[in-house]
Scaffold this active site. Structure first.
Site: not given
Ligand code: KIV
Length: 277
Positions: A50-51, A89, A119, A121, A188
């Site tokens: 989600d970056s 994510d 994924k 968090e 992280e």
């Molecule tokens: O969103 C993302 O790119 C991430 C990575 C930095 C692990 O969660």
């Protein structure tokens, strides 16, 4: 190549899990089909992170991206890859309320993209959700330590585990997510020794970012590593290329060519007699 299985066979979540303590797991983010195509031969895992909210859409945090957007990017990365394990994510607001909400979101991601896992968090507070997902057959990559989705409410992007309380918290988070059935855990932004200790303690592979060379694998945001995202570069990033600068050089050369009528030439046009090209 780090492909343990050979061409044309996608690396599975259990292949990743089997890498605990073995050959380091190589991971990068990917958000588009062409980038996935370039990266896939060399990656064990591609994360549709989600970056992308910040990197692709220019948002100030990762919290603005929708589940629909993540699904679109996940499907694109699947079209561009054939070997890497692909993980999407779950974005902010789509899984935290209840295990059932997380299940509905994760099911959509898997069904509509074909990726292998999601994924999410969080530590102890997300353990029941991780257990609910994994017990119903949805593989989960955990993410502990610095949590970008929660950074704002926790006083910013701060390295975790600098004091005793913080150290114990992240340690407990790692154990909880591993025990809940995650196939691997992203760590992280922690102090190095903490990431190392978690790696030595939990049963599943750890994938570090701003963590420790002792982790079982490593991930970076591709646009950071390739010099495409220039708003800021975290100190844990190693730059492997300056593609942003190359884009600017190419764009200037193109603009100069068009202004000077060097491009297009007759060779780039249709219906021009061969001897004129
Ligand atoms: O969103 C993302 O790119 C991430 C990575 C930095 C692990 O969660």
């Amino acid at each position: 190549m780090t492909d343990p299985k050979g061409e044309g066979v996608r690396i599975s979540v259990s292949d990743i899990q089997d890498r605990k303590g073995g050959l380091p797991i190589v991971c990068l983010t990917a958000y588009s089909k062409p980038m996935a195509q370039w990266l896939d031969p060399y990656m064990d895992l591609l994360l549709v992170g989600d970056s992308l909210a910040m990197v692709i859409y220019g948002m100030e945090t990762t919290r603005g991206v929708t589940l629909d957007a993540m699904i679109n990017h996940g499907a694109a990365v699947m079209r561009g890859s054939e070997k890497a394990c692909v993980v999407v994510d779950l974005p902010h607001g789509t899984y935290e309320d209840s295990p059932e909400q997380a299940h509905a979101s994760a099911r959509r991601v898997l069904d509509e993209t074909g990726v292998q896992a999601v994924k999410l968090e969080g530590g102890v507070e997300m353990a029941d959700t991780v257990r609910h997902l994994t017990e119903s057959g949805i593989p989960v990559l955990g993410h502990i330590g610095l949590l970008p989705q929660k950074a704002e409410s926790r006083g910013g992007f701060k390295i975790q585990g600098r004091d005793d309380i913080g150290w114990k918290q992240v340690m407990t988070d790692g154990r909880a997510i591993s025990d809940a059935g995650a196939f691997a855990i992203v760590i992280e932004g922690t102090v190095e020794a903490l990431a190392r200790e978690i790696t030595e303690t939990v049963a599943v592979p750890t994938i570090g970012i701003g963590a420790s060379p002792g982790c079982d694998g490593q991930i970076l945001v591709t646009d950071d590593a390739l010099g495409l995202f220039s708003d800021f570069t975290p100190s844990f990033v190693k730059r492997y290329a300056e593609l942003g600068e190359e884009v600017a050089v190419a764009a200037k050369e193109y603009a100069d060519d068009v202004h000077a009528r060097r491009f297009p030439g007759l060779e780039h046009c249709f219906g021009v007699p061969r001897d004129k090209k």
